[in-house]
Write a protein that holds these residues in place. Sequence first.
Motif, PDB file in Angstrom:
ATOM      1  N   LEU A   1       0.839  -1.186   0.000  1.00  0.00           N
ATOM      2  CA  LEU A   1       0.000   0.000   0.000  1.00  0.00           C
ATOM      3  C   LEU A   1       0.882   1.246   0.000  1.00  0.00           C
ATOM      4  O   LEU A   1       1.867   1.300   0.739  1.00  0.00           O
ATOM      5  N   PRO A   2       0.552   2.239  -0.815  1.00  0.00           N
ATOM      6  CA  PRO A   2       1.359   3.469  -0.811  1.00  0.00           C
ATOM      7  C   PRO A   2       1.400   4.094   0.581  1.00  0.00           C
ATOM      8  O   PRO A   2       0.428   4.059   1.328  1.00  0.00           O
ATOM      9  N   LYS A   3       2.535   4.675   0.940  1.00  0.00           N
ATOM     10  CA  LYS A   3       2.726   5.229   2.279  1.00  0.00           C
ATOM     11  C   LYS A   3       1.687   6.296   2.625  1.00  0.00           C
ATOM     12  O   LYS A   3       1.228   6.380   3.756  1.00  0.00           O
ATOM     13  N   SER A   4       1.291   7.110   1.634  1.00  0.00           N
ATOM     14  CA  SER A   4       0.317   8.166   1.905  1.00  0.00           C
ATOM     15  C   SER A   4      -1.025   7.575   2.328  1.00  0.00           C
ATOM     16  O   SER A   4      -1.664   8.062   3.260  1.00  0.00           O
ATOM     17  N   VAL A   5      -1.458   6.506   1.666  1.00  0.00           N
ATOM     18  CA  VAL A   5      -2.728   5.846   2.011  1.00  0.00           C
ATOM     19  C   VAL A   5      -2.601   5.178   3.369  1.00  0.00           C
ATOM     20  O   VAL A   5      -3.513   5.244   4.205  1.00  0.00           O
ATOM     21  N   ARG A   6      -1.459   4.542   3.621  1.00  0.00           N
ATOM     22  CA  ARG A   6      -1.230   3.872   4.894  1.00  0.00           C
ATOM     23  C   ARG A   6      -1.286   4.875   6.051  1.00  0.00           C
ATOM     24  O   ARG A   6      -1.940   4.647   7.062  1.00  0.00           O
ATOM     25  N   LYS A   7      -0.603   6.029   5.899  1.00  0.00           N
ATOM     26  CA  LYS A   7      -0.604   7.046   6.952  1.00  0.00           C
ATOM     27  C   LYS A   7      -2.011   7.579   7.191  1.00  0.00           C
ATOM     28  O   LYS A   7      -2.424   7.778   8.334  1.00  0.00           O
ATOM     29  N   GLU A   8      -2.750   7.812   6.116  1.00  0.00           N
ATOM     30  CA  GLU A   8      -4.111   8.330   6.227  1.00  0.00           C
ATOM     31  C   GLU A   8      -5.009   7.344   6.973  1.00  0.00           C
ATOM     32  O   GLU A   8      -5.792   7.730   7.840  1.00  0.00           O
ATOM     33  N   THR A   9      -4.872   6.068   6.688  1.00  0.00           N
ATOM     34  CA  THR A   9      -5.678   5.040   7.348  1.00  0.00           C
ATOM     35  C   THR A   9      -5.314   4.921   8.811  1.00  0.00           C
ATOM     36  O   THR A   9      -6.188   4.831   9.673  1.00  0.00           O
TER      37      THR A   9
END
Length: 196
Positions: free
Chosen positions: A180-188
């Motif tokens: 999963l892209p880091k930006s999506v992971r951080k947002e989740t």
Amino acid sequence: MRKILQWIDINFEPVMMAVLFYAITILIAVQVVLRFVFAAGFSWGEEVARFMFVWLMYFSISYATRNQRHIRVTILIKRFSEKVQKYFMLATDFIFLLFSIQIFIAAMKVCESVFRFKDMAVTINVSLNIVYGAGVVGFALVVIRLIQSIVWKLNKFHDSLEIFENYAGIYSGAGHICFLPKSVRKETVRACEGVE
């Protein structure tokens, strides 16, 4: 050991889906180049790609089930109180579980019939169970994922509707898929802070 099982729980279907998707893409791309550039190709390419696509779809059903991502029509259910909505969601999961068990049994019967009659693929010398087995594995995973969902909902029955529902699996680890892209992971992760 617990971390390994947790990683498998979160990543099994996504990894299998990615591997199959890229394998299909590469195989079809090679087939196109061979046919149009070299006037050659693999006789088995299309059939193997079709088999991989079937497996991809069954893993996708399991993935969608784990993460509560199936299409839902909620216009009527939203009119009820949260508690009633939770009962409806649990009932829906139980009905889906019964349906999935029936499909699993039917898929087993199909595989048994294919084995008994020795049905083979057309272009490669393998049993057709290589494709029909996808239904068995896929719905076995769906049954497991539905049981996990029911247990989650029973354990979280007194929490908020958002946590109980766990849409997109955000509270059960879907934000930690390995690629999963880091930006999506951080947002989740940010959305789930303080939960569980």
